[in-house]
Design a protein around this motif. Sequence first.
Motif, short mmCIF file in Angstrom:
data_model
loop_
_atom_site.label_atom_id
_atom_site.label_comp_id
_atom_site.label_asym_id
_atom_site.label_seq_id
_atom_site.Cartn_x
_atom_site.Cartn_y
_atom_site.Cartn_z
N SER A 58 10.71 32.21 -20.93
CA SER A 58 10.02 30.92 -20.87
C SER A 58 10.54 30.10 -19.70
N ALA A 59 9.87 28.96 -19.46
CA ALA A 59 10.28 28.00 -18.43
C ALA A 59 10.42 28.64 -17.06
N VAL A 60 9.51 29.56 -16.76
CA VAL A 60 9.51 30.20 -15.44
C VAL A 60 8.91 29.23 -14.43
N CYS A 61 9.72 28.77 -13.48
CA CYS A 61 9.19 27.80 -12.51
C CYS A 61 9.96 27.87 -11.20
N THR A 62 9.27 27.52 -10.14
CA THR A 62 9.82 27.53 -8.80
C THR A 62 9.43 26.24 -8.09
N HIS A 63 10.38 25.65 -7.40
CA HIS A 63 10.10 24.44 -6.62
C HIS A 63 8.99 24.75 -5.60
N PRO A 64 8.03 23.83 -5.42
CA PRO A 64 6.93 24.10 -4.48
C PRO A 64 7.40 24.52 -3.09
N ALA A 121 9.78 26.39 -2.36
CA ALA A 121 10.39 27.73 -2.36
C ALA A 121 9.44 28.81 -2.86
N ARG A 122 8.18 28.46 -3.05
CA ARG A 122 7.23 29.44 -3.55
C ARG A 122 6.89 30.48 -2.48
N GLY A 123 6.42 31.64 -2.96
CA GLY A 123 6.06 32.71 -2.05
C GLY A 123 7.21 33.59 -1.64
N GLN A 124 8.39 33.38 -2.25
CA GLN A 124 9.58 34.17 -1.92
C GLN A 124 9.94 35.19 -3.01
N GLY A 125 9.11 35.26 -4.06
CA GLY A 125 9.38 36.21 -5.13
C GLY A 125 10.46 35.79 -6.10
N LEU A 126 10.81 34.50 -6.11
CA LEU A 126 11.90 34.04 -6.97
C LEU A 126 11.54 34.15 -8.45
N ALA A 127 10.29 33.83 -8.80
CA ALA A 127 9.89 33.94 -10.20
C ALA A 127 10.00 35.38 -10.69
N THR A 128 9.55 36.32 -9.88
CA THR A 128 9.66 37.73 -10.25
C THR A 128 11.11 38.13 -10.46
N ARG A 129 11.96 37.72 -9.55
CA ARG A 129 13.38 38.08 -9.66
C ARG A 129 14.01 37.51 -10.92
N LEU A 130 13.68 36.27 -11.24
CA LEU A 130 14.28 35.65 -12.43
C LEU A 130 13.69 36.22 -13.72
N ILE A 131 12.42 36.55 -13.73
CA ILE A 131 11.84 37.21 -14.90
C ILE A 131 12.56 38.53 -15.17
N ARG A 132 12.80 39.29 -14.11
CA ARG A 132 13.51 40.56 -14.27
C ARG A 132 14.96 40.33 -14.74
N ALA A 133 15.58 39.30 -14.19
CA ALA A 133 16.98 39.02 -14.55
C ALA A 133 17.10 38.56 -16.00
N VAL A 134 16.17 37.71 -16.44
CA VAL A 134 16.18 37.28 -17.83
C VAL A 134 15.87 38.46 -18.75
N ALA A 135 14.95 39.31 -18.34
CA ALA A 135 14.64 40.51 -19.12
C ALA A 135 15.88 41.39 -19.28
N ALA A 136 16.70 41.45 -18.24
CA ALA A 136 17.94 42.23 -18.33
C ALA A 136 18.89 41.63 -19.36
N GLU A 137 18.95 40.30 -19.41
CA GLU A 137 19.78 39.64 -20.42
C GLU A 137 19.26 39.94 -21.83
N VAL A 138 17.94 39.94 -21.99
CA VAL A 138 17.34 40.20 -23.29
C VAL A 138 17.60 41.63 -23.75
N THR A 139 17.32 42.59 -22.89
CA THR A 139 17.48 43.99 -23.28
C THR A 139 18.94 44.37 -23.51
N ALA A 140 19.84 43.65 -22.87
CA ALA A 140 21.28 43.91 -23.10
C ALA A 140 21.69 43.59 -24.52
#
Length: 222
Positions: free
Chosen positions: A156-162, A164-183
């Motif tokens: 949840s709360a996936v957001c990027t400052h306007p 900084a958009r277009g740099q793939g930060l949301a994708t990276r953080l979704i993957r990182a949070v998913a890693a925390e969840v699956t752990a």
Amino acid sequence: MILQNPVYAALTGPHASFAEVSGNARRYPTAVAPFLGLPDVLTEADWTDAAELLRAGGPAALMRPEFAVPDRIKIDKVFDLVQFTAPDELPAADPEAVLLGADDVPDMLALVALTDPGPFRSRTIELGTYLGIRRDGELIAMAGTRFSLPGYAEISAVCTHPSARGQGLATRLIRAVAAEVTATGRHPFLHTGGTNTTAIRLYTSLGFTLSNEMKVTIVSAV
């Protein structure tokens, strides 16, 4: 299915310690999250309990497939919601992502106010793990876990400052949070508005699978 009623599953399960309770009705404290949970099969007694919680704490949102509402409950707003579950290959830790804590809440609230990713309040951070990316001291992106269900955790709360958009930060953080969840042995899932085509396009590109089409119904006591 547990994912069709995530708020109730959380508040009768891993998040039971947060629950404000009246009979079978449950809600989060308003400073934590604006959600109300009710059983899968609803009775008149359940709606009486819900009305008591709504009178005490103000309006709240039900998140589940569409249902009938009795006259003593006022519907303030309804909108479509879609739910996705993550693919097994999604998780990936990110070296730039940092753990966010209580001291970061003012910056998190400011970013949420700027980007509107959905409800995030002063105590929402207590619900799970939140990660962020800072550059030059400024929080420019974040994501975390909100609802915790048996076997599942919601990204949840996936957001990027306007800026900084277009740099793939949301994708990276979704993957990182998913890693925390699956752990922790749980499976990631998430929600977005049914008309949020940008978010839906991102999630499907990452391999997320549609699991439920739902409604968010904001209700209050008459």
